[in-house]
Design a protein around this motif. Structure first.
Motif, PDB file in Angstrom:
ATOM      1  N   GLN A 298       0.858  -1.192   0.000  1.00 60.32           N
ATOM      2  CA  GLN A 298       0.000   0.000   0.000  1.00 60.32           C
ATOM      3  C   GLN A 298       0.896   1.246   0.000  1.00 60.32           C
ATOM      4  OE1 GLN A 298      -3.774  -0.146   2.327  1.00 60.32           O
ATOM      5  NE2 GLN A 298      -3.064   1.649   3.408  1.00 60.32           N
ATOM      6  N   VAL A 299       0.532   2.247  -0.758  1.00 62.70           N
ATOM      7  CA  VAL A 299       1.334   3.477  -0.843  1.00 62.70           C
ATOM      8  C   VAL A 299       1.173   4.266   0.460  1.00 62.70           C
ATOM      9  CG1 VAL A 299       1.639   5.678  -2.047  1.00 62.70           C
ATOM     10  CG2 VAL A 299       1.241   3.568  -3.357  1.00 62.70           C
ATOM     11  N   ARG A 300       2.304   4.533   1.102  1.00 60.53           N
ATOM     12  CA  ARG A 300       2.293   5.276   2.364  1.00 60.53           C
ATOM     13  C   ARG A 300       2.338   6.779   2.107  1.00 60.53           C
ATOM     14  NH1 ARG A 300       6.457   1.893   3.912  1.00 60.53           N
ATOM     15  NH2 ARG A 300       7.872   3.627   3.491  1.00 60.53           N
ATOM     16  N   ALA A 301       1.624   7.532   2.948  1.00 62.43           N
ATOM     17  CA  ALA A 301       1.685   9.000   2.882  1.00 62.43           C
ATOM     18  C   ALA A 301       2.873   9.478   3.715  1.00 62.43           C
ATOM     19  CB  ALA A 301       0.377   9.600   3.381  1.00 62.43           C
ATOM     20  N   ASP A 302       4.073   9.035   3.336  1.00 61.60           N
ATOM     21  CA  ASP A 302       5.275   9.417   4.092  1.00 61.60           C
ATOM     22  C   ASP A 302       5.452  10.930   4.088  1.00 61.60           C
ATOM     23  OD1 ASP A 302       5.992   6.873   4.767  1.00 61.60           O
ATOM     24  OD2 ASP A 302       7.529   6.660   3.215  1.00 61.60           O
ATOM     25  N   VAL A 303       5.975  11.441   5.186  1.00 61.91           N
ATOM     26  CA  VAL A 303       6.309  12.864   5.261  1.00 61.91           C
ATOM     27  C   VAL A 303       7.826  12.984   5.138  1.00 61.91           C
ATOM     28  CG1 VAL A 303       6.207  14.969   6.648  1.00 61.91           C
ATOM     29  CG2 VAL A 303       4.293  13.344   6.673  1.00 61.91           C
ATOM     30  N   ILE A 304       8.282  13.679   4.089  1.00 60.19           N
ATOM     31  CA  ILE A 304       9.706  13.810   3.806  1.00 60.19           C
ATOM     32  C   ILE A 304      10.045  15.295   3.761  1.00 60.19           C
ATOM     33  CG2 ILE A 304      11.540  13.307   2.126  1.00 60.19           C
ATOM     34  CD1 ILE A 304       9.593  10.901   1.265  1.00 60.19           C
ATOM     35  N   GLU A 305      10.870  15.708   4.677  1.00 58.91           N
ATOM     36  CA  GLU A 305      11.219  17.127   4.808  1.00 58.91           C
ATOM     37  C   GLU A 305       9.971  18.022   4.813  1.00 58.91           C
ATOM     38  OE1 GLU A 305      14.189  17.976   1.866  1.00 58.91           O
ATOM     39  OE2 GLU A 305      15.550  16.439   2.645  1.00 58.91           O
ATOM     40  N   GLY A 306       8.986  17.606   5.597  1.00 58.86           N
ATOM     41  CA  GLY A 306       7.799  18.425   5.773  1.00 58.86           C
ATOM     42  C   GLY A 306       6.750  18.303   4.674  1.00 58.86           C
TER      43      GLY A 306
ATOM     44  N   ILE B  62      -3.504   0.341  -3.225  1.00 57.67           N
ATOM     45  CA  ILE B  62      -2.631  -0.829  -3.335  1.00 57.67           C
ATOM     46  C   ILE B  62      -1.937  -0.878  -4.696  1.00 57.67           C
ATOM     47  CG2 ILE B  62      -2.689  -3.372  -3.459  1.00 57.67           C
ATOM     48  CD1 ILE B  62      -4.830  -3.072  -1.147  1.00 57.67           C
ATOM     49  N   CYS B  63      -0.602  -1.104  -4.643  1.00 54.27           N
ATOM     50  CA  CYS B  63       0.223  -1.087  -5.854  1.00 54.27           C
ATOM     51  C   CYS B  63       0.824  -2.451  -6.179  1.00 54.27           C
ATOM     52  CB  CYS B  63       1.345  -0.066  -5.703  1.00 54.27           C
ATOM     53  SG  CYS B  63       2.377  -0.379  -4.245  1.00 54.27           S
ATOM     54  N   LEU B  64       0.782  -3.379  -5.229  1.00 55.71           N
ATOM     55  CA  LEU B  64       1.339  -4.725  -5.459  1.00 55.71           C
ATOM     56  C   LEU B  64       0.454  -5.733  -4.750  1.00 55.71           C
ATOM     57  CD1 LEU B  64       3.533  -6.809  -6.279  1.00 55.71           C
ATOM     58  CD2 LEU B  64       4.776  -6.192  -4.201  1.00 55.71           C
ATOM     59  N   PHE B  65       0.112  -6.794  -5.453  1.00 54.71           N
ATOM     60  CA  PHE B  65      -0.737  -7.855  -4.899  1.00 54.71           C
ATOM     61  C   PHE B  65      -0.095  -9.188  -5.268  1.00 54.71           C
ATOM     62  CE2 PHE B  65      -4.924 -10.271  -6.075  1.00 54.71           C
ATOM     63  CZ  PHE B  65      -4.873 -11.030  -4.928  1.00 54.71           C
ATOM     64  N   VAL B  66       0.330  -9.924  -4.250  1.00 53.85           N
ATOM     65  CA  VAL B  66       0.933 -11.247  -4.456  1.00 53.85           C
ATOM     66  C   VAL B  66       0.073 -12.263  -3.714  1.00 53.85           C
ATOM     67  CG1 VAL B  66       2.963 -12.700  -4.085  1.00 53.85           C
ATOM     68  CG2 VAL B  66       3.251 -10.273  -4.635  1.00 53.85           C
ATOM     69  N   PHE B  67      -0.211 -13.371  -4.366  1.00 52.54           N
ATOM     70  CA  PHE B  67      -1.178 -14.345  -3.846  1.00 52.54           C
ATOM     71  C   PHE B  67      -0.626 -15.747  -4.104  1.00 52.54           C
ATOM     72  CE2 PHE B  67      -6.010 -15.581  -4.515  1.00 52.54           C
ATOM     73  CZ  PHE B  67      -5.955 -16.401  -3.413  1.00 52.54           C
TER      74      PHE B  67
END
Lengths: 77, 147, 147, 77
Positions: C42-50, C99-104
């Protein structure tokens, strides 16, 4: 002491009940099992654990709580 | 045992694939999550002495089982840096091909979710008093034992 | 490389939770399966340098990537006793929370699926030429590097 | 030999193209990189791998196929 004894799975098939109340005047789980093997001889050959107050206990454990259960091998999932 | 409220993990009958999809969807607002790992246990149509398993009927020592699920949950949160975790187990009849156990763990980082997922499933198999009666097509049965 | 046809693993945009549910549902007729394990990135809403990541835009060296996915697939089938396996990866823009990757992976037995799932995901991260551009809310960007 | 060179991610931002055709008369990947560093000096400081016919190769590999790609660190999943 009045015990409430629950039986599950194959064990309930042997005892033909899922729960019963029993008067118990001795001390340990081993004492109780001796009484139950008298009442239900077929239990003796079966693989099971005993839960006392919802925790698995050893045979020498003293019974201090009325909630006892006889649990055959787990097969969840 | 912790003071937190013990949840009821059990559901009546099979767990639907759509429910699993909906559970994933509910996590899309948790944008700190980077990785989800899911385990789904499916009832196998095993053939035993020529007879095929058509369903498993699950019973449990429910109070103890829910207490054990709760302990597993607490142990997982304290051992692994996970954001959330969900467990559902069926009671009653689950036909072969249907899902009887659904475990879902999520974390910011992927490496943790594999370990946490395996830990939870193995703990459930070992510690939770759930009993499966394998029903055959001819109405006979046998009691399942986990391997 | 094997002679088998190389599949296209890529899908445009995010992978929906409902699609994951439907993929599970398709396996209910495979009654030799006892265990499914799923990874969803899942794509995270990371905070990078504000600044907060609002989406990742994925590009790939598609021919090589599909060849690598195929090699990973073959290696997994030859190393683990699995019944089936599916991989989907997004191309283009995937918003945070999506979601960007799904492995099953699915197998008769549970112990295998944990190992197989982790193997596949780690192989993808290490060997498949996919590139994520992290887009910030202010329209700036940076190129993601896997940790 | 005519080479078809693909650039991805950050590298395509530096070259300002995702693909180009180049005449190449030398031998190895290292020789090609020397030419590309002349053309695109900013590439030199970047971390990348070279794929030759869709396989990652070492710098001393001889170029025998026209399909070359410069790949920055992977960030799939």
């Amino acid at each position: 002491m009045k015990l409430n004894i629950k039986y599950f799975g194959l064990l309930a098939e042997i005892t033909q009940c899922s729960e019963e109340t029993l008067s118990f005047s001795k001390e340990t789980v081993a004492d109780l099992l001796a009484e139950l093997f008298q009442k239900y001889p077929d239990l003796q050959s079966k693989d099971f654990q005993v839960a006392h107050q919802q925790e698995i206990v050893a045979k020498q454990t003293k019974i201090t709580h009325p909630e006892i259960a006889l649990l055959p091998p787990f097969s969840g999932g | 045992m912790s003071e937190k409220k013990i949840k009821n993990v059990f559901v009546r009958g099979a767990i639907s694939p759509a429910f699993i999809g909906e559970s994933i969807a509910k996590h899309q607002s948790k944008t700190e999550i980077g990785a989800h790992a899911i385990f789904a246990g499916q009832v196998r149509a095993d053939v035993i002495e020529g007879k095929t398993v058509s369903a498993i009927e699950y019973t449990a020592y429910e109070e103890m089982a829910n207490a054990k699920f709760h302990e597993i949950r607490e142990a997982t949160f304290s051992s692994y840096d996970i954001t959330c975790m969900h467990i559902y187990h069926s009671l009653g009849s689950v036909a072969s091909g249907e899902i009887c156990l659904f475990v879902f763990v999520s974390s910011p980082r992927r490496k943790i979710v594999f370990k946490a997922l395996e830990f939870v499933v193995e703990e459930i198999k070992a510690k939770v008093p759930v009993f499966g009666k394998e029903l055959f097509e001819d109405q006979s049965h046998q009691w399942k034992v986990n391997s």
